[in-house]
Design a protein around this motif. Structure first.
Motif, mmCIF file in Angstrom:
data_model
loop_
_atom_site.group_PDB
_atom_site.id
_atom_site.type_symbol
_atom_site.label_atom_id
_atom_site.label_comp_id
_atom_site.label_asym_id
_atom_site.label_seq_id
_atom_site.Cartn_x
_atom_site.Cartn_y
_atom_site.Cartn_z
ATOM 1 N N LYS A 247 14.196 40.540 -43.513
ATOM 2 C CA LYS A 247 15.409 39.717 -43.501
ATOM 3 C C LYS A 247 15.060 38.284 -43.901
ATOM 4 C CE LYS A 247 17.630 42.128 -39.602
ATOM 5 N NZ LYS A 247 18.121 41.958 -38.213
ATOM 6 N N ALA A 281 24.150 34.936 -39.544
ATOM 7 C CA ALA A 281 24.020 36.244 -40.181
ATOM 8 C C ALA A 281 24.323 36.143 -41.675
ATOM 9 C CB ALA A 281 24.971 37.233 -39.514
ATOM 10 N N LEU A 282 23.698 37.032 -42.444
ATOM 11 C CA LEU A 282 23.929 37.111 -43.889
ATOM 12 C C LEU A 282 24.621 38.429 -44.206
ATOM 13 C CD1 LEU A 282 20.449 35.819 -45.167
ATOM 14 C CD2 LEU A 282 22.629 34.580 -45.272
ATOM 15 N N ASN A 283 25.868 38.345 -44.666
ATOM 16 C CA ASN A 283 26.623 39.532 -45.050
ATOM 17 C C ASN A 283 26.286 39.868 -46.502
ATOM 18 O OD1 ASN A 283 28.475 41.466 -45.796
ATOM 19 N ND2 ASN A 283 30.274 40.375 -45.046
ATOM 20 N N GLU A 284 25.546 40.935 -46.707
ATOM 21 C CA GLU A 284 25.085 41.273 -48.056
ATOM 22 C C GLU A 284 26.219 41.693 -48.995
ATOM 23 O OE1 GLU A 284 20.576 42.809 -47.798
ATOM 24 O OE2 GLU A 284 21.997 44.077 -46.718
ATOM 25 N N ASN A 285 27.412 41.854 -48.478
ATOM 26 C CA ASN A 285 28.570 42.117 -49.332
ATOM 27 C C ASN A 285 29.278 40.839 -49.753
ATOM 28 O OD1 ASN A 285 28.854 45.125 -49.474
ATOM 29 N ND2 ASN A 285 28.837 44.875 -47.247
ATOM 30 N N SER A 286 28.847 39.713 -49.167
ATOM 31 C CA SER A 286 29.507 38.441 -49.480
ATOM 32 C C SER A 286 28.549 37.287 -49.203
ATOM 33 C CB SER A 286 30.785 38.290 -48.636
ATOM 34 O OG SER A 286 31.470 37.101 -48.951
ATOM 35 N N LEU A 287 27.571 37.104 -50.077
ATOM 36 C CA LEU A 287 26.531 36.098 -49.914
ATOM 37 C C LEU A 287 26.890 34.845 -50.696
ATOM 38 C CD1 LEU A 287 23.547 38.547 -50.431
ATOM 39 C CD2 LEU A 287 24.031 37.339 -48.292
ATOM 40 N N ARG A 344 23.819 47.582 -48.319
ATOM 41 C CA ARG A 344 24.391 46.255 -48.111
ATOM 42 C C ARG A 344 25.007 46.212 -46.715
ATOM 43 N NH1 ARG A 344 26.402 46.737 -53.608
ATOM 44 N NH2 ARG A 344 28.565 46.788 -52.860
ATOM 45 N N THR A 345 24.354 45.461 -45.854
ATOM 46 C CA THR A 345 24.790 45.350 -44.461
ATOM 47 C C THR A 345 24.798 43.879 -44.071
ATOM 48 O OG1 THR A 345 22.506 45.579 -43.670
ATOM 49 C CG2 THR A 345 23.801 47.603 -43.887
ATOM 50 N N THR A 346 25.066 43.619 -42.806
ATOM 51 C CA THR A 346 24.985 42.261 -42.280
ATOM 52 C C THR A 346 23.638 42.083 -41.597
ATOM 53 O OG1 THR A 346 27.374 42.058 -41.991
ATOM 54 C CG2 THR A 346 25.986 40.591 -40.681
ATOM 55 N N THR A 348 21.265 40.123 -39.269
ATOM 56 C CA THR A 348 21.283 39.170 -38.165
ATOM 57 C C THR A 348 19.870 38.719 -37.841
ATOM 58 O OG1 THR A 348 21.255 41.043 -36.631
ATOM 59 C CG2 THR A 348 23.402 40.051 -37.142
#
Length: 393
Positions: A247, A281-287, A344-346, A348
């Motif tokens: 991560k 957190a990093l949302n891999e669907n909306s970076l 692609r997940t979030t 944390t």
């Protein structure tokens, strides 16, 4: 290291009675293995052992020493080793195979990492006193009467039972209540893996970067891997809040990105420690590339991330823009896997230092342990690290 709720650990009930009235945190007294002797106090009636500093070592042990078999003789003299009841203490015995013991300089660095931990103590200080015992070969500062060279075995297989056998032959049983046990070894299960802690949390771990797999062993790798595996003993995982690895927002040696080389800083230094803050957190669907790790706390840190083509990139300051999808600009709101697992997940993060757990396995009294997922017990291998280095820019 089969984890079980066994503890045979607290000195006598009478010694617990002497300390039960003291102020501070408390750890439940645990009955020894086997049926109680005639006239013994039942577990339900046992008093609490005061643990003022919360390190899972009762105050009575840190003031008077630990009498493992209740014969009136101190078996482990914690105060003589520097322990006190008002500052957190952590003990580790280090056994080793020939040529595998790390250097005194490495031990100095490990000690400094724990001393600098952002953890408060009842005496007003911060940090954890880690007591490393490698015996005479580790130098006078790290000789607490244990630490042995053990017979060489280039491949511990099966790793857990073989490590258990070495531990039982070389580690005084009275120490199990106080010391974590670790072994500097060569390889295990033909894995070319850097180490293993066998469970999370636990009381035992191994570091295995020996000649069988032609490891290039550096001081940084020894320091990073020791702290990584001890972190598992202390309840920490590869992903902080879960087992997801690599991560970019998890700035800790528990993350494979940083185990061997540390977390890069903008100063040019590297951090061989656990994370001391948790970026958002990093949302891999909306970076959002323009904000990077999206916190001013990351201004002095760099990080790594995975590109869609499998290569690894190094960022600038973590609070600045990051080209998450590796397309040459930082203008996008990207949808891409930045930890390289293709999903692609979030992602944390975690502040490790706020989440460490003392008293894993037999240390401090023992407690029931949940089963550790098999994928969390997989550790960084030489091939994985070499691939990571070869594809990083």
């Amino acid at each position: 290291m089969r984890i079980r709720p066994r503890p045979a650990l607290f000195a006598t009930l009478s010694s617990l009675v002497l300390t039960a009235a003291a102020a501070g945190g408390a750890v439940a007294a645990v009955a020894p293995d086997g049926p109680p002797a005639a006239g013994a106090v039942s577990l339900a009636a046992a008093p609490l052992a005061t643990d003022t500093d919360g390190d899972s070592l009762p105050d009575a042990w840190e003031i008077n020493g630990y009498d493992a078999n209740s014969d009136g003789v101190i078996d482990v003299n914690l105060p003589a080793m520097g322990a006190t009841p008002n500052k957190k203490d952590l003990f580790v015995e280090m056994d080793y195979m020939s040529g595998r013991l790390a250097s005194t300089a490495a031990f100095d660095r490990i000690k400094a990492v724990f001393a600098a931990a952002p953890i408060s103590n009842p005496d007003g200080s911060t940090g954890i006193r880690i007591h490393l015992d490698g015996g005479p070969a580790a130098g006078s500062a790290y000789n607490l009467g244990g630490g042995n060279q053990v017979p060489y075995d280039s491949n511990l297989q099966p790793a857990e039972s073989q490590t258990d056998a070495i531990k039982n032959a070389n580690f005084a049983s009275a120490r199990k209540a106080v010391f974590h046990y670790m072994l500097w070894a060569d390889d295990y299960d033909n894995s070319c893996s850097s180490g293993n802690a066998f469970a999370i949390p636990n009381d035992t771990f191994i570091v295995t970067m020996g000649p069988k797999c032609n490891w290039t062993v550096t001081e940084n790798r020894n320091v990073g891997t020791f702290i990584h595996e001890l972190g598992h003993d202390l309840g920490l995982t590869h992903g902080g809040t879960n087992s997801v690895n690599y991560k970019p927002n998890y700035l800790s040696v528990m993350n494979y990105f940083f185990q061997f080389d540390g977390v890069p800083r903008t100063s040019g230094a590297n951090w061989f420690s656990y994370s001391n803050f948790a970026p958002p957190a990093l949302n891999e669907n909306s970076l959002r590339e323009s904000v990077g790790l999206n916190t001013s706390a990351a201004a002095t840190w760099k990080t790594y991330w995975k590109c869609p083509n499998g290569t690894t990139r190094t960022s600038g300051a973590g609070n600045a823009a990051i080209d998450w999808n590796c397309d040459g600009d930082t203008l996008d709101t990207a949808a891409t896997s930045i930890n390289g697992d293709t999903s692609r997940t979030t992602l944390t993060a975690q502040n490790n230092w706020s989440n460490i757990r003392f008293g894993g396995g037999d240390v401090g009294g023992g407690s029931p342990q949940s089963k550790t997922p098999a994928h969390e017990l997989h550790e960084l291998t030489q091939q994985e690290y070499n691939t990571f280095k070869a594809t990083t820019r």
